[in-house]
Design a protein around this motif. Structure first.
Motif, PDB file in Angstrom:
ATOM      1  N   ASN A  18       0.811  -1.224   0.000  1.00 37.46           N
ATOM      2  CA  ASN A  18       0.000   0.000   0.000  1.00 37.46           C
ATOM      3  C   ASN A  18       0.843   1.272   0.000  1.00 37.46           C
ATOM      4  N   GLN A  19       2.153   1.139  -0.244  1.00 38.19           N
ATOM      5  CA  GLN A  19       3.040   2.294  -0.171  1.00 38.19           C
ATOM      6  C   GLN A  19       2.611   3.462  -1.056  1.00 38.19           C
ATOM      7  N   PRO A  20       2.161   3.225  -2.311  1.00 35.07           N
ATOM      8  CA  PRO A  20       1.707   4.366  -3.129  1.00 35.07           C
ATOM      9  C   PRO A  20       0.535   5.110  -2.482  1.00 35.07           C
ATOM     10  N   PHE A  21      -0.371   4.362  -1.871  1.00 38.64           N
ATOM     11  CA  PHE A  21      -1.520   4.995  -1.206  1.00 38.64           C
ATOM     12  C   PHE A  21      -1.071   5.730   0.053  1.00 38.64           C
ATOM     13  N   ILE A  22      -0.134   5.120   0.799  1.00 37.69           N
ATOM     14  CA  ILE A  22       0.380   5.742   2.018  1.00 37.69           C
ATOM     15  C   ILE A  22       1.094   7.047   1.685  1.00 37.69           C
ATOM     16  N   GLU A  23       1.786   7.080   0.564  1.00 35.30           N
ATOM     17  CA  GLU A  23       2.467   8.316   0.151  1.00 35.30           C
ATOM     18  C   GLU A  23       1.438   9.398  -0.148  1.00 35.30           C
ATOM     19  N   SER A  24       0.325   9.037  -0.771  1.00 37.20           N
ATOM     20  CA  SER A  24      -0.737  10.020  -1.028  1.00 37.20           C
ATOM     21  C   SER A  24      -1.322  10.544   0.281  1.00 37.20           C
ATOM     22  N   ARG A  33       0.262  10.686   3.151  1.00 38.99           N
ATOM     23  CA  ARG A  33       1.265  11.566   3.757  1.00 38.99           C
ATOM     24  C   ARG A  33       1.196  12.957   3.142  1.00 38.99           C
ATOM     25  N   ARG A  34       1.034  13.027   1.825  1.00 37.18           N
ATOM     26  CA  ARG A  34       0.922  14.336   1.164  1.00 37.18           C
ATOM     27  C   ARG A  34      -0.336  15.071   1.616  1.00 37.18           C
ATOM     28  N   PHE A  35      -1.426  14.323   1.791  1.00 39.17           N
ATOM     29  CA  PHE A  35      -2.676  14.916   2.285  1.00 39.17           C
ATOM     30  C   PHE A  35      -2.463  15.503   3.680  1.00 39.17           C
ATOM     31  N   VAL A  36      -1.817  14.751   4.569  1.00 39.67           N
ATOM     32  CA  VAL A  36      -1.572  15.219   5.941  1.00 39.67           C
ATOM     33  C   VAL A  36      -0.704  16.468   5.937  1.00 39.67           C
ATOM     34  N   ASP A  37       0.336  16.478   5.096  1.00 44.91           N
ATOM     35  CA  ASP A  37       1.210  17.657   5.007  1.00 44.91           C
ATOM     36  C   ASP A  37       0.434  18.878   4.520  1.00 44.91           C
ATOM     37  N   SER A  97     -12.608  22.218   2.332  1.00 46.82           N
ATOM     38  CA  SER A  97     -13.320  21.256   1.487  1.00 46.82           C
ATOM     39  C   SER A  97     -12.416  20.104   1.067  1.00 46.82           C
ATOM     40  N   VAL A  98     -13.011  18.919   0.982  1.00 47.11           N
ATOM     41  CA  VAL A  98     -12.276  17.757   0.485  1.00 47.11           C
ATOM     42  C   VAL A  98     -11.853  17.993  -0.965  1.00 47.11           C
ATOM     43  N   LYS A  99     -12.684  18.703  -1.709  1.00 49.91           N
ATOM     44  CA  LYS A  99     -12.409  18.957  -3.123  1.00 49.91           C
ATOM     45  C   LYS A  99     -11.066  19.637  -3.320  1.00 49.91           C
ATOM     46  N   PHE A 100     -10.731  20.613  -2.466  1.00 49.27           N
ATOM     47  CA  PHE A 100      -9.458  21.327  -2.610  1.00 49.27           C
ATOM     48  C   PHE A 100      -8.294  20.349  -2.518  1.00 49.27           C
ATOM     49  N   TYR A 101      -8.281  19.496  -1.485  1.00 50.29           N
ATOM     50  CA  TYR A 101      -7.161  18.578  -1.277  1.00 50.29           C
ATOM     51  C   TYR A 101      -7.136  17.497  -2.349  1.00 50.29           C
ATOM     52  N   ALA A 102      -8.309  17.074  -2.792  1.00 44.74           N
ATOM     53  CA  ALA A 102      -8.378  16.064  -3.848  1.00 44.74           C
ATOM     54  C   ALA A 102      -7.780  16.603  -5.150  1.00 44.74           C
ATOM     55  N   GLU A 103      -8.076  17.857  -5.459  1.00 40.06           N
ATOM     56  CA  GLU A 103      -7.523  18.460  -6.673  1.00 40.06           C
ATOM     57  C   GLU A 103      -6.008  18.543  -6.607  1.00 40.06           C
ATOM     58  N   GLN A 104      -5.467  18.872  -5.438  1.00 37.97           N
ATOM     59  CA  GLN A 104      -4.012  18.942  -5.289  1.00 37.97           C
ATOM     60  C   GLN A 104      -3.365  17.574  -5.479  1.00 37.97           C
ATOM     61  N   LEU A 105      -4.121  16.535  -5.131  1.00 35.35           N
ATOM     62  CA  LEU A 105      -3.601  15.170  -5.248  1.00 35.35           C
ATOM     63  C   LEU A 105      -4.027  14.491  -6.547  1.00 35.35           C
ATOM     64  N   SER A 143     -11.083  14.159   8.916  1.00 38.80           N
ATOM     65  CA  SER A 143      -9.711  14.569   9.235  1.00 38.80           C
ATOM     66  C   SER A 143      -9.572  16.087   9.197  1.00 38.80           C
ATOM     67  N   ILE A 144     -10.164  16.704   8.190  1.00 32.64           N
ATOM     68  CA  ILE A 144     -10.128  18.162   8.073  1.00 32.64           C
ATOM     69  C   ILE A 144     -10.830  18.810   9.264  1.00 32.64           C
ATOM     70  N   GLN A 145     -12.011  18.319   9.588  1.00 38.98           N
ATOM     71  CA  GLN A 145     -12.773  18.895  10.687  1.00 38.98           C
ATOM     72  C   GLN A 145     -12.073  18.697  12.029  1.00 38.98           C
ATOM     73  N   ASN A 146     -11.466  17.537  12.252  1.00 34.28           N
ATOM     74  CA  ASN A 146     -10.750  17.297  13.500  1.00 34.28           C
ATOM     75  C   ASN A 146      -9.560  18.228  13.653  1.00 34.28           C
ATOM     76  N   ARG A 147      -8.857  18.462  12.540  1.00 35.41           N
ATOM     77  CA  ARG A 147      -7.693  19.370  12.606  1.00 35.41           C
ATOM     78  C   ARG A 147      -8.152  20.791  12.905  1.00 35.41           C
ATOM     79  N   MET A 148      -9.278  21.206  12.316  1.00 35.21           N
ATOM     80  CA  MET A 148      -9.831  22.533  12.575  1.00 35.21           C
ATOM     81  C   MET A 148     -10.257  22.656  14.034  1.00 35.21           C
TER      82      MET A 148
END
Length: 275
Positions: free
Chosen positions: A167-173, A175-179, A190-198, A220-225
Motif C-alpha cells: 500500500n506504499q503508493p496509497f500511504i504516500e498520497s 502523507r501528502r494529504f496530511v502535510d 473542502s475535500v475537493k481542494f485537497y483532492a484536486e491537489q492530489l 480529518s479536516i474537521q478534526n484538525r480545525m
C-alpha cells in the motif's frame, strides 16, 4: 521523591486538570521535558476512564490526536514516550526512526496482536522498564537498542496486518494529504481542494483516507480545525469573531454552528468552562 515517580505524579495532575478537554496538549501542559520515559499504563492512568481493546499496539506519531474520552481504570499495559534527541545522544542515526512507516500519520495508528505477539512485545517493554529503573547513564544505549528492537518488531507486525509495502503508493498520497492539511486547514475546508491537489476524485480521497486511518478526509479536516479552535479558545484572548476569521469562516454564526455540532457546546461556553 524519585524522578520517575515525580514525573508520573505530574503526568497524572495534567490528565486530571485537563480531563474535560477531550484532547490534552502535553507539549503545552506537561512542563517537565524528557527524552525517554516508560511506565506501566495502570500506574499513570489509574482512576482515569480510558478503554483499550485487549492486545492492542497503539502508535501515536507526530500530529496524530489522542483523545482521553472513554478511558477505563481496568486498562493494563505500557506507555513509552521518546524523542529523536535520545537516539542522537546515543549515537543512533535519525534514519533509524525516520524510516519507520508505523511512526507516520499516514497509517491507521493501531493493530491487534495475537497472544504470542503481545507476549513478545511485553518482553521488550519489561526489559526497557528494568533498565530505566536502574537510573544509570550507561544503560541509555541499551534502552535505545531495545526501543529500536520494538520499532523493528512493530514495523513487521504493522506490515503483516496492514500490508504497508503493498500500500506504499496509497500511504504516500495520505502523507501528502496530511502535510497539505497542516498547511492549509485554516483556509481550505473542502475535500475537493485537497483532492484536486492530489489529482484524484474527492470520493476516492475520502475512501482512501478512511481505509488507512479510520477517518474520512472530511473528518480529518474537521478534526484538525477543531483542535486548532480549541487551542485558540483555551490559550488566547482572541474574540470568537477573530477566531472565526482566522479559521477561514466567512460567517461567525456558521463557525458557532460548526463548533457546537461537534462539541455540544458553543465556543463561548467552551471557553468559559476553563475559567
Amino acid at each position: 521523591m524519585p524522578d520517575d515517580q515525580f514525573r508520573i505524579s505530574e503526568f497524572k495532575k495534567v490528565l486530571r486538570r485537563n480531563a474535560d478537554e477531550g484532547v490534552v496538549d502535553l507539549d503545552k501542559n506537561y512542563l517537565h521535558k524528557f527524552n525517554v520515559q516508560i511506565h506501566r499504563f495502570e500506574d499513570v492512568l489509574r482512576n482515569s476512564k480510558r478503554s483499550e481493546s485487549k492486545n492492542t499496539l497503539v502508535v501515536i506519531p507526530s500530529r496524530v490526536i489522542s483523545s482521553s474520552n472513554n478511558w477505563d481504570p481496568g486498562t493494563r499495559g505500557y506507555i513509552l514516550l521518546f524523542n529523536m534527541d535520545f537516539f542522537l545522544e546515543n549515537n543512533f542515526s535519525h534514519q533509524i526512526i525516520g524510516n519507520k512507516r508505523m511512526l507516520t500519520p499516514s497509517v491507521q495508528p493501531y493493530i491487534h496482536l495475537t497472544d504470542e505477539q503481545a507476549e513478545e512485545v511485553c518482553r521488550i517493554f519489561e526489559c526497557i522498564l528494568t533498565e530505566k529503573k536502574n537510573q544509570e547513564t550507561v544503560n541509555n544505549e541499551l534502552i535505545a537498542i531495545k526501543i529500536v528492537e520494538l520499532l523493528i518488531l512493530g514495523e513487521r507486525l504493522f506490515e503483516q496486518e496492514q500490508s504497508l509495502e503493498a500500500n506504499q503508493p496509497f500511504i504516500e498520497s495520505i502523507r501528502r494529504f496530511v502535510d497539505m492539511l497542516d498547511k492549509y486547514f485554516s483556509k481550505e475546508h473542502s475535500v475537493k481542494f485537497y483532492a484536486e491537489q492530489l489529482a484524484m476524485h474527492p470520493n476516492h480521497l475520502n475512501a482512501l483516507i478512511k481505509k488507512h486511518t479510520g477517518l474520512s478526509a472530511k473528518e480529518s479536516i474537521q478534526n484538525r480545525m477543531l483542535l486548532e479552535i480549541k487551542h485558540l479558545l483555551h490559550s488566547t484572548k482572541l474574540s470568537i469573531k477573530q477566531i472565526s476569521d482566522q479559521m477561514g469562516f466567512r460567517d461567525p454564526n456558521y463557525f458557532t454552528t460548526f463548533f457546537k455540532r461537534a462539541e455540544n457546546l458553543s465556543p463561548g461556553n467552551y471557553r468559559s468552562s476553563f475559567d
